[in-house]
Scaffold this motif. Structure first.
Motif, PDB file in Angstrom:
ATOM      1  N   VAL A  82     -10.656 -10.644   0.618  1.00  0.00           N
ATOM      2  CA  VAL A  82      -9.257 -10.863   0.276  1.00  0.00           C
ATOM      3  C   VAL A  82      -9.100 -11.291  -1.190  1.00  0.00           C
ATOM      4  CG1 VAL A  82      -9.363 -13.202   1.280  1.00  0.00           C
ATOM      5  CG2 VAL A  82      -7.151 -12.107   0.993  1.00  0.00           C
ATOM      6  N   ALA A  83      -8.099 -10.714  -1.877  1.00  0.00           N
ATOM      7  CA  ALA A  83      -7.767 -11.117  -3.246  1.00  0.00           C
ATOM      8  C   ALA A  83      -6.469 -11.903  -3.190  1.00  0.00           C
ATOM      9  CB  ALA A  83      -7.609  -9.898  -4.143  1.00  0.00           C
ATOM     10  N   ILE A  84      -6.501 -13.132  -3.730  1.00  0.00           N
ATOM     11  CA  ILE A  84      -5.336 -14.012  -3.642  1.00  0.00           C
ATOM     12  C   ILE A  84      -4.705 -14.170  -5.027  1.00  0.00           C
ATOM     13  CG2 ILE A  84      -4.511 -16.286  -2.939  1.00  0.00           C
ATOM     14  CD1 ILE A  84      -7.056 -16.519  -1.197  1.00  0.00           C
ATOM     15  N   PHE A  85      -3.439 -13.803  -5.156  1.00  0.00           N
ATOM     16  CA  PHE A  85      -2.744 -13.857  -6.441  1.00  0.00           C
ATOM     17  C   PHE A  85      -1.920 -15.134  -6.528  1.00  0.00           C
ATOM     18  CE2 PHE A  85      -3.772  -9.719  -8.250  1.00  0.00           C
ATOM     19  CZ  PHE A  85      -4.396  -9.132  -7.151  1.00  0.00           C
ATOM     20  N   ASP A  86      -1.920 -15.739  -7.729  1.00  0.00           N
ATOM     21  CA  ASP A  86      -1.346 -17.075  -7.889  1.00  0.00           C
ATOM     22  C   ASP A  86       0.183 -17.117  -7.833  1.00  0.00           C
ATOM     23  OD1 ASP A  86      -1.572 -19.834  -8.242  1.00  0.00           O
ATOM     24  OD2 ASP A  86      -1.262 -19.663 -10.398  1.00  0.00           O
ATOM     25  N   ASP A  87       0.847 -15.972  -7.999  1.00  0.00           N
ATOM     26  CA  ASP A  87       2.308 -15.957  -7.930  1.00  0.00           C
ATOM     27  C   ASP A  87       2.763 -15.001  -6.841  1.00  0.00           C
ATOM     28  OD1 ASP A  87       3.281 -17.560 -10.341  1.00  0.00           O
ATOM     29  OD2 ASP A  87       1.785 -16.227 -11.235  1.00  0.00           O
ATOM     30  N   GLU A  88       4.056 -15.073  -6.519  1.00  0.00           N
ATOM     31  CA  GLU A  88       4.574 -14.154  -5.513  1.00  0.00           C
ATOM     32  C   GLU A  88       4.595 -12.735  -6.073  1.00  0.00           C
ATOM     33  OE1 GLU A  88       7.623 -15.628  -2.855  1.00  0.00           O
ATOM     34  OE2 GLU A  88       8.639 -13.701  -2.984  1.00  0.00           O
ATOM     35  N   PRO A  91       7.067  -6.116  -3.857  1.00  0.00           N
ATOM     36  CA  PRO A  91       6.584  -5.062  -2.954  1.00  0.00           C
ATOM     37  C   PRO A  91       5.809  -3.971  -3.702  1.00  0.00           C
ATOM     38  CG  PRO A  91       8.842  -5.634  -2.408  1.00  0.00           C
ATOM     39  CD  PRO A  91       8.496  -6.404  -3.646  1.00  0.00           C
ATOM     40  N   SER A  92       6.273  -3.574  -4.897  1.00  0.00           N
ATOM     41  CA  SER A  92       5.572  -2.483  -5.594  1.00  0.00           C
ATOM     42  C   SER A  92       4.241  -2.967  -6.184  1.00  0.00           C
ATOM     43  CB  SER A  92       6.464  -1.854  -6.663  1.00  0.00           C
ATOM     44  OG  SER A  92       6.564  -2.695  -7.771  1.00  0.00           O
ATOM     45  N   GLN A  93       4.193  -4.207  -6.631  1.00  0.00           N
ATOM     46  CA  GLN A  93       2.894  -4.746  -7.092  1.00  0.00           C
ATOM     47  C   GLN A  93       1.885  -4.728  -5.945  1.00  0.00           C
ATOM     48  OE1 GLN A  93       4.262  -8.545  -8.620  1.00  0.00           O
ATOM     49  NE2 GLN A  93       3.748  -7.987 -10.724  1.00  0.00           N
ATOM     50  N   ILE A  94       2.319  -5.130  -4.773  1.00  0.00           N
ATOM     51  CA  ILE A  94       1.406  -5.130  -3.616  1.00  0.00           C
ATOM     52  C   ILE A  94       0.907  -3.716  -3.353  1.00  0.00           C
ATOM     53  CG2 ILE A  94       1.225  -5.499  -1.104  1.00  0.00           C
ATOM     54  CD1 ILE A  94       3.023  -7.860  -1.329  1.00  0.00           C
ATOM     55  N   ARG A  95       1.833  -2.741  -3.381  1.00  0.00           N
ATOM     56  CA  ARG A  95       1.457  -1.351  -3.108  1.00  0.00           C
ATOM     57  C   ARG A  95       0.422  -0.855  -4.113  1.00  0.00           C
ATOM     58  NH1 ARG A  95       6.463  -0.104  -1.700  1.00  0.00           N
ATOM     59  NH2 ARG A  95       6.983   0.454  -3.836  1.00  0.00           N
ATOM     60  N   ASN A  96       0.716  -1.092  -5.411  1.00  0.00           N
ATOM     61  CA  ASN A  96      -0.213  -0.621  -6.448  1.00  0.00           C
ATOM     62  C   ASN A  96      -1.578  -1.292  -6.339  1.00  0.00           C
ATOM     63  OD1 ASN A  96       1.778   1.025  -7.521  1.00  0.00           O
ATOM     64  ND2 ASN A  96       2.537  -0.599  -8.877  1.00  0.00           N
ATOM     65  N   LEU A 269       6.592 -23.334  -3.819  1.00  0.00           N
ATOM     66  CA  LEU A 269       6.821 -23.079  -2.387  1.00  0.00           C
ATOM     67  C   LEU A 269       7.626 -21.793  -2.259  1.00  0.00           C
ATOM     68  CD1 LEU A 269       8.002 -26.112  -0.239  1.00  0.00           C
ATOM     69  CD2 LEU A 269       6.070 -24.617   0.137  1.00  0.00           C
ATOM     70  N   PRO A 270       7.252 -20.929  -1.321  1.00  0.00           N
ATOM     71  CA  PRO A 270       8.045 -19.709  -1.144  1.00  0.00           C
ATOM     72  C   PRO A 270       9.499 -20.082  -0.837  1.00  0.00           C
ATOM     73  CG  PRO A 270       6.108 -19.713   0.286  1.00  0.00           C
ATOM     74  CD  PRO A 270       6.147 -21.045  -0.385  1.00  0.00           C
ATOM     75  N   HIS A 271      10.455 -19.405  -1.514  1.00  0.00           N
ATOM     76  CA  HIS A 271      11.845 -19.841  -1.337  1.00  0.00           C
ATOM     77  C   HIS A 271      12.347 -19.603   0.079  1.00  0.00           C
ATOM     78  CE1 HIS A 271      12.499 -15.638  -2.533  1.00  0.00           C
ATOM     79  NE2 HIS A 271      13.507 -15.713  -1.701  1.00  0.00           N
TER      80      HIS A 271
END
Ligand code: GDP
Ligand code: MG
Length: 394
Positions: A82-88, A91-96, A269-271
């Motif tokens: 798993v790769a964990i990204f520090d910011d939210e 949807p398109s970033q996740i796809r790419n 915290l996620p909004h």
């Protein structure tokens, strides 16, 4: 592959962070340490962290192409899960990223939601997390969720709703409105419950996550609230009776106070979560006295205090009577260490800190160790004083 140890799935993870101009290296290191701690809490072992300096995160892939190649190579070589990204991530970033990296992609929000999901105990907390997860998921329904249905488990895949990872937006929308209605009903019920607590004085322990709120609650009430060296060991507020004798008047009837141990605050915290947790914060809003607990041994304790103060301000609790408690004085080490990330800052002794903070803040300040039972009686006395003042005002 997953390795099951004490029922906790241990996964191999990498962290990926962007360092913007507004944020110096010391802060990036501090945020990454926290992200690593979050990952550990969720059951992942961090093998490597990647940091890239960028003005803003890349809108397509979060980091740039060169850095992404480094990450990708490492993931393949080390069999990272798993790769964990520090910011939210959008949807398109996740796809790419999914198309480039050969492992699962999650962001800070997913990680936090996952931890909340794992720790939710009451119907209310479960409903709140389920709602937040559904709201997060709705704009992000991608292939990821369908092919993962076959291999459920692991970070980001747990939660009250994990058995029904729907791929249909309409189903999710229906679910969101159903959960919202359910939550409203639960909230109506708990307002009634809180009202029926009547005239008792209510005290809420607030503070950043992992500062020792539950440990202090245990000290004061001799109860058995779960205290763990993990972020968000508890989610739901726990209410306990605490009996305190007025030090000025040992013959008076002891004061019976209702203490609540609330969920800890955390950065970024996620909004969706903040929205669905508003009602949990009511416990804080309606308290007569707030005990703000700070972990003096944490290198970034002043940042943590600021986040708590800001949140209290946001929910309209700035004017509530407060006591400021610096905890973990046993673990505070005033000597600079080699890995001290804030090395430019002056190092104070506990005594110097005491003088400084007492001068700085209008509310009573107490330095304690919940672990070693240091100055807990002094804290009890301060609580008694503040409560007496408050009762006179009522
Ligand atoms: P909460 O998240 O604020 O409720 O924090 P907990 O009460 O769960 O405590 C988090 C961790 O800090 C646990 O490992 C505690 O044992 C530890 N802890 C709490 N109080 C103290 C203290 O006074 N000194 C030290 N050294 N550790 C403490
Ligand atoms: Mg706690």
């Amino acid at each position: 592959m997953f390795q099951v140890k004490n029922e906790i799935v241990v996964e191999k993870a990498v962290l990926v962070a962007v360092e913007t101009q507004k944020q110096d290296r010391a802060h990036t290191t501090e945020y990454l340490k926290e992200l690593e701690f979050l990952a550990l809490t969720a059951g992942a072992e961090v093998k490597k962290s990647f940091i890239q300096r960028l003005e803003i995160p890349n809108p397509k892939t979060y980091v740039g192409t060169g850095k992404l190649n480094d990450v990708s190579e490492f993931i393949q070589k080390e069999n990272i899960d798993v790769a964990i990204f520090d910011d939210e991530l959008s949807p398109s970033q996740i796809r790419n990223l999914e198309n480039t990296l050969s492992c699962r992609i999650i962001d800070r929000s997913t990680l936090i939601l996952d931890i909340f999901a794992r720790n939710a105990r009451t119907t209310r907390a479960k409903t709140q997390v389920d709602l937040a997860q559904s709201q997060y998921l709705l704009p992000r329904l991608t292939r990821m969720w369908t092919h993962l249905e076959k291999q459920r488990g692991g970070i980001g895949m747990r939660g009250p709703g994990e058995k029904e990872i729907e791929t249909d937006r309409r189903v999710i929308r229906d679910k969101i409105s159903r959960l919202q209605k359910k939550l409203e009903a639960i909230d109506r019920q708990s307002v009634t419950q809180r009202k029926s607590r009547g005239n008792e004085i209510r005290i809420a322990l607030v503070g950043y996550t992992n500062v020792g709120k539950s440990s202090l609650m245990n000290r004061l009430s001799k109860s058995d609230v779960l205290a763990e060296n993990k972020l968000f060991a508890t989610l739901d507020s726990t209410v306990r009776k605490v009996v305190i004798q007025d030090p000025q008047d040992p013959y008076a009837a002891p004061m019976v106070l209702l203490f609540s141990d609330t969920v800890g605050f955390i950065r970024k915290l996620p909004h969706q979560l903040i929205e669905s947790f508003k009602s949990t914060l009511d416990e804080i809003k309606e308290a007569d006295v707030l005990i703000h607990v700070v972990d003096l041994s944490h290198p970034a304790f002043e940042d943590q205090m600021a986040i708590v103060d800001d949140t209290l301000h946001e929910i309209g609790a700035s004017d509530t009577a407060k006591i400021l408690v610096f905890n973990k004085i046993d673990a505070y080490d005033p000597s600079p260490t080699s890995d001290d990330i804030f090395e430019d800052e002056t190092i104070y002794t506990v005594e110097e800190f005491k003088k400084m903070w007492i001068a700085k803040r209008p509310e009573p300040v107490v330095f304690i160790s919940a672990l070693e039972n240091t100055n807990i009686n002094e804290l009890r006395d301060r609580i008694a004083e503040v409560v007496k003042m408050h009762v006179r005002k009522r």
